[in-house]
Motif scaffolding. Sequence first.
Motif, PDB file in Angstrom:
ATOM      1  N   ASN A  99       1.185  -1.176  -0.011  1.00 30.21           N
ATOM      2  CA  ASN A  99      -0.053  -0.268  -0.348  1.00 30.21           C
ATOM      3  C   ASN A  99       0.716   1.656  -0.194  1.00 30.21           C
ATOM      4  O   ASN A  99       2.052   0.941  -0.432  1.00 30.21           O
ATOM      5  CB  ASN A  99      -0.788   0.413   1.159  1.00 30.21           C
ATOM      6  CG  ASN A  99      -1.936   0.789   1.053  1.00 30.21           C
ATOM      7  OD1 ASN A  99      -2.468   1.540   0.436  1.00 30.21           O
ATOM      8  ND2 ASN A  99      -3.190   0.985   2.075  1.00 30.21           N
ATOM      9  N   GLN A 112      -6.418  -1.522   6.703  1.00 28.52           N
ATOM     10  CA  GLN A 112      -7.040  -1.759   5.771  1.00 28.52           C
ATOM     11  C   GLN A 112      -4.735  -2.692   5.592  1.00 28.52           C
ATOM     12  O   GLN A 112      -5.013  -3.919   4.828  1.00 28.52           O
ATOM     13  CB  GLN A 112      -6.986  -1.070   4.485  1.00 28.52           C
ATOM     14  CG  GLN A 112      -8.195  -1.035   5.263  1.00 28.52           C
ATOM     15  CD  GLN A 112      -8.824   0.053   4.025  1.00 28.52           C
ATOM     16  OE1 GLN A 112      -8.159   1.032   3.055  1.00 28.52           O
ATOM     17  NE2 GLN A 112      -9.908   0.402   3.996  1.00 28.52           N
ATOM     18  N   GLU A 116      -4.083  -6.459   4.688  1.00 29.34           N
ATOM     19  CA  GLU A 116      -3.797  -6.892   3.774  1.00 29.34           C
ATOM     20  C   GLU A 116      -2.204  -7.754   3.849  1.00 29.34           C
ATOM     21  O   GLU A 116      -2.517  -8.755   3.341  1.00 29.34           O
ATOM     22  CB  GLU A 116      -3.144  -5.945   2.557  1.00 29.34           C
ATOM     23  CG  GLU A 116      -2.529  -6.321   1.182  1.00 29.34           C
ATOM     24  CD  GLU A 116      -3.396  -7.642   0.663  1.00 29.34           C
ATOM     25  OE1 GLU A 116      -3.238  -7.996  -0.723  1.00 29.34           O
ATOM     26  OE2 GLU A 116      -4.579  -7.326   0.431  1.00 29.34           O
ATOM     27  N   SER A 119      -2.935 -11.102   4.744  1.00 28.51           N
ATOM     28  CA  SER A 119      -3.379 -11.446   3.992  1.00 28.51           C
ATOM     29  C   SER A 119      -2.680 -11.992   3.203  1.00 28.51           C
ATOM     30  O   SER A 119      -2.054 -13.154   2.682  1.00 28.51           O
ATOM     31  CB  SER A 119      -4.656 -11.013   3.136  1.00 28.51           C
ATOM     32  OG  SER A 119      -5.258 -12.027   1.989  1.00 28.51           O
ATOM     33  N   ARG A 120      -1.610 -11.460   2.565  1.00 31.90           N
ATOM     34  CA  ARG A 120      -0.561 -12.091   1.838  1.00 31.90           C
ATOM     35  C   ARG A 120       0.845 -13.401   2.482  1.00 31.90           C
ATOM     36  O   ARG A 120       1.163 -14.173   1.602  1.00 31.90           O
ATOM     37  CB  ARG A 120       0.329 -10.860   1.320  1.00 31.90           C
ATOM     38  CG  ARG A 120      -0.136  -9.776   0.406  1.00 31.90           C
ATOM     39  CD  ARG A 120       0.454  -8.719  -0.529  1.00 31.90           C
ATOM     40  NE  ARG A 120      -0.118  -8.216  -1.142  1.00 31.90           N
ATOM     41  CZ  ARG A 120       0.960  -6.860  -1.502  1.00 31.90           C
ATOM     42  NH1 ARG A 120       2.096  -7.210  -2.334  1.00 31.90           N
ATOM     43  NH2 ARG A 120       0.441  -6.309  -2.615  1.00 31.90           N
TER      44      ARG A 120
END
Length: 243
Positions: A99, A112, A116, A119-120
């Motif tokens: 990001n 956020q 992320e 999640s990665r």
Amino acid sequence: MKIPALILDDDANSRLSAAMALSDYPEISVEGQFASSSELFLYLSSNKAELLFLDIELDEETGFEIAQRLRKEYPEIMIVFLTGHSSYAIDGYDFQPVNFLTKPINPVKLRQTVDEVKSRLNRSDEEKGQSAAKLMFHLQQGYRIVDVRDICYIERLNRKNYLYTESEAIRITNQTMRELEEMLSTHNFFLCHQSFIVSLHRVISVKDVGRQLYEVKLKGCDRALPVSRNRYEELMKRLQSII
């Protein structure tokens, strides 16, 4: 298990602000704060990190220059760019950052970003747990079984096909590039140029070199490979889908 993170910003107050913002996330452990790239790479020479918060506007060099070196030497490190100007984001997407965070850091965007990152990491763990796919390629004499994770790219040169790993070039039989792409498509390979099929998982950056010409850099490959103008947008879409 905590995610080891680093901060590189030549402004002490900005480093402190970023560290304080991250202190709200117990899953993130800030292991080091640096004012220069020399300090950062000295640390990385003997320590591991999974995440770097990197300021773009530095006095001696840009964050993009540092990111370029990171992609070559430590491609596994995820990057979050810090900037005072959101316009920099246009140039920074070549490095596939998690990001861009505008200073002062917005708490919602930071949440956020951390989500992320997790999640990665989860996707990466899932990929490591999967059995490697192997494919059989025809050679001039006999066959060769190759782990798809070892393939960097395939090139068509002088009417001959060559498969490149990090350590060797293998001459394979003369199927068309479209046939080879179809064979490899389920393993995230992409025909970026009429003469090149690349592994999307190995892409480090895609660079605009001017006059609507593009180049892609791959992990484990010293060459910059061409990207056709009419394939560039589709390549970027495919990369976004697997990030």
